[in-house]
Design a protein around this motif. Structure first.
Motif, PDB file in Angstrom:
ATOM      1  N   LEU A  50      28.689  -6.020   8.792  1.00 39.77           N
ATOM      2  CA  LEU A  50      28.636  -6.577   7.511  1.00 39.77           C
ATOM      3  C   LEU A  50      30.059  -6.895   7.181  1.00 39.77           C
ATOM      4  N   ILE A  51      30.859  -6.005   7.171  1.00 34.66           N
ATOM      5  CA  ILE A  51      32.159  -5.952   6.634  1.00 34.66           C
ATOM      6  C   ILE A  51      33.008  -7.462   7.479  1.00 34.66           C
ATOM      7  N   SER A  52      32.656  -7.645   8.333  1.00 36.48           N
ATOM      8  CA  SER A  52      33.319  -8.738   9.161  1.00 36.48           C
ATOM      9  C   SER A  52      32.900 -10.139   8.408  1.00 36.48           C
ATOM     10  N   PHE A  53      31.527 -10.145   7.905  1.00 36.72           N
ATOM     11  CA  PHE A  53      31.177 -11.374   7.310  1.00 36.72           C
ATOM     12  C   PHE A  53      31.429 -11.294   5.639  1.00 36.72           C
ATOM     13  N   VAL A  54      31.667 -10.029   5.085  1.00 38.11           N
ATOM     14  CA  VAL A  54      31.961  -9.992   3.845  1.00 38.11           C
ATOM     15  C   VAL A  54      33.487 -10.273   3.501  1.00 38.11           C
ATOM     16  N   MET A  55      34.270  -9.842   4.474  1.00 42.52           N
ATOM     17  CA  MET A  55      35.718 -10.313   4.593  1.00 42.52           C
ATOM     18  C   MET A  55      35.820 -11.740   4.571  1.00 42.52           C
ATOM     19  N   ALA A  56      35.313 -12.685   5.389  1.00 42.53           N
ATOM     20  CA  ALA A  56      35.306 -13.908   4.993  1.00 42.53           C
ATOM     21  C   ALA A  56      34.864 -14.479   3.880  1.00 42.53           C
ATOM     22  N   ALA A  57      33.804 -13.958   3.353  1.00 40.26           N
ATOM     23  CA  ALA A  57      33.255 -14.172   1.919  1.00 40.26           C
ATOM     24  C   ALA A  57      34.252 -14.010   0.858  1.00 40.26           C
ATOM     25  N   LEU A  58      34.897 -12.793   0.836  1.00 42.51           N
ATOM     26  CA  LEU A  58      35.866 -12.292  -0.274  1.00 42.51           C
ATOM     27  C   LEU A  58      37.078 -13.073  -0.202  1.00 42.51           C
ATOM     28  N   TRP A  62      37.662 -13.699  -3.936  1.00 38.86           N
ATOM     29  CA  TRP A  62      38.810 -12.895  -4.513  1.00 38.86           C
ATOM     30  C   TRP A  62      40.029 -13.097  -4.206  1.00 38.86           C
ATOM     31  N   GLN A  63      40.187 -14.305  -3.333  1.00 40.42           N
ATOM     32  CA  GLN A  63      41.565 -14.839  -3.009  1.00 40.42           C
ATOM     33  C   GLN A  63      42.387 -13.689  -2.304  1.00 40.42           C
ATOM     34  N   PRO A 181      25.652 -16.617   1.757  1.00 38.52           N
ATOM     35  CA  PRO A 181      25.954 -17.950   1.101  1.00 38.52           C
ATOM     36  C   PRO A 181      25.053 -18.265   0.095  1.00 38.52           C
ATOM     37  N   LEU A 182      24.421 -17.647  -0.261  1.00 39.42           N
ATOM     38  CA  LEU A 182      23.380 -17.983  -1.470  1.00 39.42           C
ATOM     39  C   LEU A 182      23.909 -18.216  -2.841  1.00 39.42           C
ATOM     40  N   SER A 183      24.980 -17.027  -3.003  1.00 41.81           N
ATOM     41  CA  SER A 183      25.464 -17.114  -4.340  1.00 41.81           C
ATOM     42  C   SER A 183      26.776 -16.304  -4.228  1.00 41.81           C
ATOM     43  N   ASP A 184      27.564 -16.305  -5.472  1.00 38.50           N
ATOM     44  CA  ASP A 184      28.737 -15.541  -5.237  1.00 38.50           C
ATOM     45  C   ASP A 184      28.527 -13.704  -5.098  1.00 38.50           C
ATOM     46  N   PRO A 309      34.439 -14.076  12.758  1.00 36.86           N
ATOM     47  CA  PRO A 309      34.081 -15.175  11.523  1.00 36.86           C
ATOM     48  C   PRO A 309      35.190 -15.776  10.693  1.00 36.86           C
ATOM     49  N   SER A 310      36.368 -14.913  10.360  1.00 32.01           N
ATOM     50  CA  SER A 310      37.259 -15.383   9.484  1.00 32.01           C
ATOM     51  C   SER A 310      38.229 -16.285  10.267  1.00 32.01           C
ATOM     52  N   LEU A 311      38.249 -15.845  11.875  1.00 29.86           N
ATOM     53  CA  LEU A 311      39.237 -17.045  12.439  1.00 29.86           C
ATOM     54  C   LEU A 311      38.548 -18.174  12.841  1.00 29.86           C
ATOM     55  N   LEU A 312      37.321 -18.144  13.056  1.00 33.33           N
ATOM     56  CA  LEU A 312      36.636 -19.579  13.018  1.00 33.33           C
ATOM     57  C   LEU A 312      36.722 -20.233  11.633  1.00 33.33           C
ATOM     58  N   HIS A 313      36.442 -19.583  10.618  1.00 34.32           N
ATOM     59  CA  HIS A 313      36.642 -20.109   9.240  1.00 34.32           C
ATOM     60  C   HIS A 313      38.052 -20.943   9.346  1.00 34.32           C
ATOM     61  N   ASP A 314      38.944 -19.946   9.665  1.00 29.37           N
ATOM     62  CA  ASP A 314      40.419 -20.519   9.286  1.00 29.37           C
ATOM     63  C   ASP A 314      40.637 -21.812  10.384  1.00 29.37           C
ATOM     64  N   GLY A 315      39.985 -21.753  11.516  1.00 32.11           N
ATOM     65  CA  GLY A 315      40.089 -22.739  12.477  1.00 32.11           C
ATOM     66  C   GLY A 315      39.286 -24.143  11.965  1.00 32.11           C
ATOM     67  N   GLY A 316      38.576 -24.153  10.845  1.00 28.43           N
ATOM     68  CA  GLY A 316      38.179 -25.557  10.247  1.00 28.43           C
ATOM     69  C   GLY A 316      36.539 -25.495  10.372  1.00 28.43           C
ATOM     70  N   PHE A 317      35.844 -24.419  10.671  1.00 33.34           N
ATOM     71  CA  PHE A 317      34.714 -24.246  10.478  1.00 33.34           C
ATOM     72  C   PHE A 317      34.115 -24.021   9.260  1.00 33.34           C
ATOM     73  N   THR A 318      33.023 -24.387   8.408  1.00 39.90           N
ATOM     74  CA  THR A 318      32.643 -23.840   7.375  1.00 39.90           C
ATOM     75  C   THR A 318      32.024 -22.628   7.506  1.00 39.90           C
ATOM     76  N   LEU A 319      31.890 -21.905   6.208  1.00 41.72           N
ATOM     77  CA  LEU A 319      31.729 -20.438   6.233  1.00 41.72           C
ATOM     78  C   LEU A 319      30.203 -20.427   7.013  1.00 41.72           C
ATOM     79  N   VAL A 320      29.491 -21.242   6.559  1.00 41.23           N
ATOM     80  CA  VAL A 320      28.114 -21.230   7.101  1.00 41.23           C
ATOM     81  C   VAL A 320      28.173 -21.446   8.740  1.00 41.23           C
ATOM     82  N   LYS A 321      28.997 -22.274   9.290  1.00 44.24           N
ATOM     83  CA  LYS A 321      28.793 -22.516  10.633  1.00 44.24           C
ATOM     84  C   LYS A 321      29.420 -21.502  11.320  1.00 44.24           C
ATOM     85  N   SER A 322      30.613 -20.886  10.854  1.00 44.67           N
ATOM     86  CA  SER A 322      31.248 -19.792  11.419  1.00 44.67           C
ATOM     87  C   SER A 322      30.374 -18.374  11.675  1.00 44.67           C
ATOM     88  N   PHE A 323      29.440 -18.450  10.479  1.00 49.41           N
ATOM     89  CA  PHE A 323      28.506 -17.307  10.520  1.00 49.41           C
ATOM     90  C   PHE A 323      27.472 -17.814  11.750  1.00 49.41           C
TER      91      PHE A 323
END
Length: 469
Positions: A50-58, A62-63, A181-184, A309-323
């Protein structure tokens, strides 16, 4: 003169309790032990995943900077390093089952509390506490299963136990894909699910047996005999007759005078296993090989899977697609475990572990070079399959390296040394990524797999052998 043949009862009486367990087929009691321990293992994996996915969301909510994300990914492993060493020592002192239940309670409550965290500092403290519980659980659970498994299928049983890790990580990926992804506050609901292990600790404490080898080492022979007889009854195998003077027949065959028994019991109960025992003349080579294997596997695995998950997101994938991609890659863990479970009793521990580590190294390098979506999925799935098959083989061989009195201690310290790598790896990835992108990141992770592979070749081969007493 030729000695008269032994009767069936005389032959059975001469067996030690571990030998009586070794002769049994796989029974419902083994199945309950494996499932009960495996559920705890899966809940552990779910929390780590979970922490790998929470990192990407936070990172977005939380910037968080990459450095802050690194600490969030690593702080739990600081706790795991401490927890693994202390958990092993406690398991050799107070029992495998008790420590297993305690670890579930600790990390379950801390994970649930993480859902209420209002800032990074509080979350870091809670993740450290979570790590204490997680780090102690894994070596203790694998030791418990190893000590009950018949020698001819021991490796396979431990690999199947490790396969529950894939189930837990898959649950984490599903939770991330459908809930975060459902909410903050989606990440908070994901952490709230972490309260489940706390409740499951009660089941563990009441439903799983204590290790027979541990009970004997502590002089608790009556309890050990009762557990063995329960397993024999489950298999439909007759137990040796009780001696006329009371106590077990195995005790009568194995001990001499009351004075000898008193000395042995005192020695068993007063000995305190420690780090020095792992580096005695008989153990230092296998300890060094085991620690290096754990270090390399931990560095490569957590460097990759905490950040994917975070590297894929940084590489241009949306958060949902990286997940989504991470979920598909996670599913590939299951065939890796299945293949390792078959090969570990056919090829042996060393060959299976080294082969899967070699496959992991090649897959890591190719993943770092992948550019298309298809190649990312193909190489990512290969990395996942080989890497988790290697984990299964590593957990199978680890408890086999040491004798009973230091088995959990040895497994715990090996895991603790490996956790040092799991602390360093998430911190290293952003630095490597800035210096050379994904190619450099995964080339370094591939080198860590090679280190582990070479070290694994120096481990003892215990396939089909009885555990050391």
């Amino acid at each position: 003169m030729t000695a008269p043949p032994q009767s069936a009862s005389e032959s059975e009486t001469s067996l030690t309790r571990p030998e009586r367990l070794d002769r049994l087929p796989f029974t419902r009691k083994h199945g309950r032990l494996l499932t009960g321990s495996g559920i705890g293992w899966a809940l552990d994996a779910m929390d780590v995943g979970l922490i790998s996915f929470v990192m990407a969301a936070l990172a977005a909510q939380w910037q968080l900077t990459q450095t802050e994300q690194s600490w969030l990914g690593s702080i739990g492993f600081v706790g795991m390093a401490l927890g693994a060493s202390l958990g092993g020592l406690l398991a050799d002192k107070i029992g495998r089952r008790s420590v297993f239940a305690l670890t579930l309670l600790v990390y379950g409550l801390a994970t649930g509390a993480s859902a209420l965290a209002g800032g990074l500092a509080v979350l870091l403290v809670l993740r450290f506490i979570v790590g204490l519980g997680l780090g102690a659980e894994l070596p203790v659970a694998s030791t418990l299963v190893s000590e009950f498994a018949p020698s001819r299928i021991r490796g396979r049983m431990v690999v199947i136990l490790e396969a529950f890790w894939a189930v837990g990580w898959l649950l984490a990926a599903l939770t991330a894909y459908f809930i975060i992804p459902l909410s903050d506050d989606g990440w908070r609901w994901a952490f709230a699910l972490g309260l489940v292990p706390a409740a499951y600790a009660i089941v563990i404490r009441r439903g799983l047996p204590e290790s027979v080898r541990f009970l004997e080492a502590k002089g608790r022979d009556a309890e050990a005999e009762r557990v063995v007889r329960e397993f024999e009854a489950s298999a439909g195998v007759p137990s040796p007759p009780e001696p006329a003077g009371g106590g077990s027949s195995t005790e009568a065959a194995a001990v001499g005078s009351p004075q000898q028994t008193a000395v042995e019991t005192s020695s068993a109960t007063s000995s305190a296993p420690g780090l020095a025992d792992l580096f005695g003349s008989a153990m230092r080579r296998r300890t060094a090989a085991l620690w290096l294997t754990w270090f390399g596997v931990n560095f490569a695995y957590y460097g990759a899977f905490i950040w994917i998950p975070s590297l894929l997101h940084d590489g241009g994938f949306t958060l949902v697609k990286s997940f989504q991609f991470t979920l598909i890659i996670t599913i590939a863990q299951l065939p890796g475990y299945a293949l390792a479970a078959v090969l570990i009793e056919v090829w042996g521990r060393r060959a299976t572990l080294a082969t899967f580590l070699a496959g992991s190294a090649i897959s890591a390098v190719l993943f770092g070079q992948a550019e298309s979506d298809t190649m990312i999925l193909v190489t990512g799935c290969a990395l996942s399959m080989f890497n988790l098959g290697a984990w299964g083989a590593l957990y199978a061989v680890t408890p086999e390296v040491y004798p009973t009195q230091i088995r959990a201690t040895g497994a715990g310290w090996a895991a603790a040394f490996g956790r040092i790598a799991s602390i360093i790896a998430p911190l290293s990835v952003p630095v490597l990524y800035s210096a050379g992108g994904l190619a450099l990141v995964f080339a370094v992770l591939g080198a860590a797999f090679v280190l582990a592979m070479v070290a694994a070749l120096f481990l003892p081969e215990m396939a089909g052998e009885e555990l050391l007493e």
